[in-house]
Structures are given as structure tokens and as C-alpha cells.
Design a protein around this motif. Structure first.
Motif, mmCIF file in Angstrom:
data_model
loop_
_atom_site.group_PDB
_atom_site.id
_atom_site.type_symbol
_atom_site.label_atom_id
_atom_site.label_comp_id
_atom_site.label_asym_id
_atom_site.label_seq_id
_atom_site.Cartn_x
_atom_site.Cartn_y
_atom_site.Cartn_z
ATOM 1 N N VAL A 145 45.610 39.754 37.291
ATOM 2 C CA VAL A 145 44.936 38.752 36.479
ATOM 3 C C VAL A 145 45.651 37.406 36.577
ATOM 4 C CG1 VAL A 145 44.288 38.088 34.132
ATOM 5 C CG2 VAL A 145 43.963 40.445 34.890
ATOM 6 N N VAL A 146 46.968 37.419 36.525
ATOM 7 C CA VAL A 146 47.739 36.178 36.632
ATOM 8 C C VAL A 146 47.460 35.482 37.961
ATOM 9 C CG1 VAL A 146 50.073 35.229 36.820
ATOM 10 C CG2 VAL A 146 49.564 36.927 35.056
ATOM 11 N N VAL A 147 47.467 36.253 39.048
ATOM 12 C CA VAL A 147 47.189 35.678 40.370
ATOM 13 C C VAL A 147 45.740 35.204 40.448
ATOM 14 C CG1 VAL A 147 47.073 36.151 42.846
ATOM 15 C CG2 VAL A 147 48.973 37.058 41.501
ATOM 16 N N GLY A 148 44.817 36.028 39.947
ATOM 17 C CA GLY A 148 43.407 35.653 39.978
ATOM 18 C C GLY A 148 43.104 34.421 39.157
ATOM 19 N N ASP A 149 43.711 34.309 37.984
ATOM 20 C CA ASP A 149 43.533 33.112 37.155
ATOM 21 C C ASP A 149 43.941 31.858 37.927
ATOM 22 O OD1 ASP A 149 42.627 34.566 35.015
ATOM 23 O OD2 ASP A 149 44.388 34.244 33.748
ATOM 24 N N GLU A 203 40.355 34.419 33.714
ATOM 25 C CA GLU A 203 39.998 33.228 32.929
ATOM 26 C C GLU A 203 40.380 31.980 33.732
ATOM 27 O OE1 GLU A 203 38.618 30.688 31.254
ATOM 28 O OE2 GLU A 203 38.373 32.347 29.819
ATOM 29 N N PRO A 204 39.383 31.322 34.366
ATOM 30 C CA PRO A 204 39.695 30.156 35.203
ATOM 31 C C PRO A 204 40.216 28.956 34.438
ATOM 32 C CG PRO A 204 37.317 30.458 34.975
ATOM 33 C CD PRO A 204 37.959 31.679 34.398
ATOM 34 N N ALA A 205 40.010 28.911 33.119
ATOM 35 C CA ALA A 205 40.470 27.750 32.344
ATOM 36 C C ALA A 205 41.950 27.824 32.005
ATOM 37 C CB ALA A 205 39.657 27.623 31.059
ATOM 38 N N THR A 206 42.608 28.936 32.323
ATOM 39 C CA THR A 206 44.026 29.086 32.004
ATOM 40 C C THR A 206 44.865 28.168 32.881
ATOM 41 O OG1 THR A 206 43.624 31.389 31.428
ATOM 42 C CG2 THR A 206 45.912 30.736 31.758
ATOM 43 N N GLU A 216 50.488 31.388 30.182
ATOM 44 C CA GLU A 216 49.297 31.381 29.334
ATOM 45 C C GLU A 216 48.471 32.640 29.597
ATOM 46 O OE1 GLU A 216 46.906 27.865 29.458
ATOM 47 O OE2 GLU A 216 48.646 26.527 29.336
ATOM 48 N N SER A 217 48.365 33.008 30.872
ATOM 49 C CA SER A 217 47.638 34.237 31.216
ATOM 50 C C SER A 217 48.287 35.440 30.561
ATOM 51 C CB SER A 217 47.607 34.428 32.735
ATOM 52 O OG SER A 217 46.902 33.392 33.387
ATOM 53 N N ARG A 218 49.599 35.518 30.652
ATOM 54 C CA ARG A 218 50.302 36.686 30.111
ATOM 55 C C ARG A 218 50.229 36.728 28.582
ATOM 56 N NH1 ARG A 218 52.445 39.522 34.030
ATOM 57 N NH2 ARG A 218 52.986 38.519 35.999
ATOM 58 N N THR A 219 50.239 35.571 27.952
ATOM 59 C CA THR A 219 50.093 35.542 26.498
ATOM 60 C C THR A 219 48.709 36.059 26.099
ATOM 61 O OG1 THR A 219 51.605 33.644 26.334
ATOM 62 C CG2 THR A 219 50.157 34.073 24.455
ATOM 63 N N ARG A 220 47.686 35.591 26.798
ATOM 64 C CA ARG A 220 46.322 36.053 26.513
ATOM 65 C C ARG A 220 46.211 37.565 26.724
ATOM 66 N NH1 ARG A 220 44.007 34.029 30.546
ATOM 67 N NH2 ARG A 220 43.316 35.883 31.661
ATOM 68 N N LEU A 221 46.783 38.064 27.810
ATOM 69 C CA LEU A 221 46.715 39.493 28.109
ATOM 70 C C LEU A 221 47.458 40.323 27.067
ATOM 71 C CD1 LEU A 221 47.248 39.294 31.966
ATOM 72 C CD2 LEU A 221 45.147 39.999 30.796
ATOM 73 N N LEU A 222 48.566 39.789 26.569
ATOM 74 C CA LEU A 222 49.315 40.490 25.520
ATOM 75 C C LEU A 222 48.443 40.684 24.285
ATOM 76 C CD1 LEU A 222 51.925 41.559 24.154
ATOM 77 C CD2 LEU A 222 52.463 39.172 23.595
ATOM 78 N N LEU A 223 47.752 39.633 23.877
ATOM 79 C CA LEU A 223 46.934 39.699 22.666
ATOM 80 C C LEU A 223 45.723 40.611 22.864
ATOM 81 C CD1 LEU A 223 47.020 35.930 21.640
ATOM 82 C CD2 LEU A 223 48.541 37.776 20.895
ATOM 83 N N VAL A 224 45.037 40.450 23.985
ATOM 84 C CA VAL A 224 43.848 41.269 24.249
ATOM 85 C C VAL A 224 44.232 42.732 24.416
ATOM 86 C CG1 VAL A 224 41.974 41.694 25.887
ATOM 87 C CG2 VAL A 224 42.562 39.352 25.247
ATOM 88 N N GLY A 225 45.351 42.971 25.088
ATOM 89 C CA GLY A 225 45.803 44.346 25.290
ATOM 90 C C GLY A 225 46.166 45.044 23.996
ATOM 91 N N ARG A 263 39.679 38.145 22.022
ATOM 92 C CA ARG A 263 40.089 37.321 23.152
ATOM 93 C C ARG A 263 40.058 35.842 22.757
ATOM 94 N NH1 ARG A 263 38.143 37.991 29.374
ATOM 95 N NH2 ARG A 263 38.786 35.966 30.193
ATOM 96 N N PRO A 264 41.178 35.149 22.846
ATOM 97 C CA PRO A 264 41.181 33.713 22.531
ATOM 98 C C PRO A 264 40.554 32.921 23.672
ATOM 99 C CG PRO A 264 43.346 34.390 23.280
ATOM 100 C CD PRO A 264 42.522 35.643 23.223
ATOM 101 N N VAL A 265 40.052 31.741 23.359
ATOM 102 C CA VAL A 265 39.531 30.867 24.405
ATOM 103 C C VAL A 265 40.681 30.038 24.960
ATOM 104 C CG1 VAL A 265 37.232 30.777 23.375
ATOM 105 C CG2 VAL A 265 38.922 29.036 22.778
ATOM 106 N N ALA A 266 40.540 29.639 26.209
ATOM 107 C CA ALA A 266 41.618 28.913 26.883
ATOM 108 C C ALA A 266 41.274 27.440 27.037
ATOM 109 C CB ALA A 266 41.883 29.530 28.257
ATOM 110 N N ASN A 267 42.195 26.597 26.600
ATOM 111 C CA ASN A 267 42.123 25.151 26.844
ATOM 112 C C ASN A 267 40.774 24.538 26.457
ATOM 113 O OD1 ASN A 267 44.799 24.450 28.175
ATOM 114 N ND2 ASN A 267 44.134 26.199 29.402
#
Length: 297
Positions: A146-150, A187-190, A195-204, A209-213
Motif C-alpha cells: 500500500v505504501v508503494v502503491g500510494d 489512497e492517491p491523495a496521501t 501518512e500511509s502507515r498512519t492511515r493503515l494503523l487506524l483502519v487496521g 477510514r480517515p480522508v487524506a489531505n
């Protein structure tokens, strides 16, 4: 024949083969000296050239077959994608249809009829960002994918449709289950890996899911763009990297942004790498409590 102390112009500042140097009259004892590195058999690199990934790949390309392409994590790094780990600790990944190819310092993969695209925007033959993302699934965990894909989406190297289409062609392939799990989490807006890892921590942890930027506009006036947020609850989550502390201008901007958000009734939660990696349970609890405090009863 050139003097022992100099090289022909055609060999200066780049990797070259021993055969080419000999053909231009360079003595063998010069090629054996400390002026050169020998990353691969039959190849020399001037010692003054920094041993970067690009330089190593240029040297490798001199001894690879014409159909060989740099792939997997090597291609991802050449695309400047945030692959975990450090390049010097891993071999160059190469994909080719040539059977039995072996070189020290390289990991050679058999060519796949489904993974054949090459990125034409580079001087080196490398996989497209989409293709190397799919290849990384054989080695990376879902969060890392996910981090790489973002990052690839954010920089416009791929689109979500391209990734979805590619994954649909890989049924039964090794790693495809990880790709299927990663796709809806992208999430392309990350703006950054953390930021990706923080979002994944919360969703996991089961949080929404929080919105990004997303921009925060109050009375027609733009005041901030939080890294992550729950706009309906007016909760902003800001990841604070080291530059937020060491760069005074950034620190002042952060303080102003936080004040503006709080004046507008927002709750601001600051997150650091320690919160993500060392105390993730406490971090999730803090965000969960904030959500509960602002949710309608």
C-alpha cells in the motif's frame, strides 16, 4: 595506445567492459589497478563514480542479454518508490527469458508472459511502476504494498484502473492475494509513506477510514489541509516528521495551522514515528477516544 595514466574519452565517467577498453588500447595492468571497481566479471567502473543503484545497473546492463529488464525492488527503486530496506543490502533484480543466466550480485527471474511491459521513459530497461508493484507482492507485506502503491499513484506513475486491470490478469499467481487486499486500501491523495502507515494503523484497528489531505475551508477562507481527517467530526490528524521539528519555518507553519484549526473548533492530534512504530496501541486508543468524544450519542 593511450598512456597508462589516462583513458580514452569514450571510457571516462561511465562503466565499461574490459573488452571495449582493451580494444581502445588500455593495458590490462591499468584495468587491474585501484582506479576501477569490478562489480561484475568483465566490467570496470571508475572509482570516482559513486556506487549508486543507477551506476550499478548501468554496469550490469553491459553483461546482460538484450531481453533482460530490471524488475521487482530494483525497478521500484529506480522509479524512486519507497521500498522497505536499503538497496546495498540486496542484489539487483533482473527478469529475462535467457535460461541459466547467473551473475554474482544479481537475482535473476524467469520472464513471464503477463509481466512483459518496459518503461520507455528511462535510459535503463526497467519494468513499469505497475508491473514492479505487482512483482513486489512476492516479497512485501500488504501494508508495504500500500505504501508503494500510494506513492506511485500520487506521482502519476500509475492509475488505480491500471492496477486493478493488472491484478485481474494475475489470478493464481504468487502474491496476488496480497495485491487484492492492498487495492482497496490505496489512497492517491496521501503525501508520504508515514501518512500511509498512519492511515493503515487506524483502519487496521477497525477505526473509520480517515480522508487524506482534504482542504478545510471556514467561511470561504482556506485554513489548512490536514494529513488525515474526519471532517464531519472536525478531527485532524497530523504526522510530524523530523523536518517539522528541525525546520523553523515548517515549525512556525505547523503552529499557525494548528491554531487556525483549533480556533475553528477542530481537534488536532499530532502523530510521530514513535506513535506508529513503538506505541501503536496507545495511538489507536487516542484516536478512538477522540472519535467517541465527538460522535453523536
Amino acid at each position: 595506445m593511450p598512456a597508462a595514466s589516462q583513458l580514452p574519452d569514450a571510457l571516462i565517467g561511465r562503466p565499461f567492459t574490459v573488452a571495449d577498453a582493451l580494444a581502445l588500447g588500455v593495458p590490462r595492468d591499468v584495468l587491474r589497478g585501484k582506479r576501477f571497481r569490478s562489480p561484475f566479471r568483465g566490467v570496470r567502473v571508475p572509482a570516482e563514480l559513486e556506487d549508486t543503484l543507477a551506476t550499478r545497473c548501468l554496469a550490469a546492463a553491459l553483461v546482460l542479454p538484450k531481453d533482460a529488464v530490471f524488475s521487482h525492488s530494483t525497478a521500484a527503486r529506480l522509479h524512486a518508490l519507497p521500498v522497505p530496506g536499503a538497496w546495498p543490502d540486496e542484489p539487483l533484480h533482473v527478469t529475462t527469458g535467457s535460461l541459466g543466466l547467473r551473475h554474482s550480485g544479481m537475482a535473476v527471474h524467469a520472464a513471464s508472459e503477463l509481466l512483459h511491459e518496459v518503461d520507455d521513459d528511462h535510459t535503463l530497461p526497467i519494468r513499469t511502476a505497475a508491473q514492479c508493484w505487482a512483482e513486489l507482492a512476492t516479497a512485501l507485506a500488504v501494508d508495504d504494498l500500500v505504501v508503494v502503491g500510494d506513492a506511485a499513484l500520487r506521482r502519476g506513475l500509475v492509475t488505480d484502473v491500471e492496477l486493478e486491470t493488472l491484478v485481474s490478469t494475475l489470478s493464481g499467481r504468487r502474491g496476488v492475494r496480497r495485491l487484492v487486499k492492498a487495492l482497496p486500501l490505496l489512497e492517491p491523495a496521501t503525501d508520504s509513506p508515514m501518512e500511509s502507515r498512519t492511515r493503515l494503523l487506524l483502519v487496521g484497528a477497525g477505526l473509520p477510514r480517515p480522508v487524506a489531505n482534504r482542504d478545510v475551508v471556514v467561511d470561504g477562507l482556506w485554513i489548512a489541509r490536514p494529513d488525515l481527517s474526519y471532517p464531519e467530526l472536525r478531527i485532524a490528524i497530523e504526522y510530524e516528521g523530523d523536518h517539522h521539528r528541525s525546520d523553523r519555518r515548517q515549525w512556525l507553519r505547523d503552529k499557525t495551522r494548528r491554531r487556525l484549526l483549533e480556533d475553528a473548533g477542530w481537534l488536532v492530534i499530532e502523530i510521530t514515528s514513535v506513535d506508529v512504530y513503538v506505541t501503536p496501541i496507545a495511538t489507536v486508543a487516542r484516536v478512538r477516544a477522540a472519535i467517541a468524544s465527538r460522535s453523536p450519542r
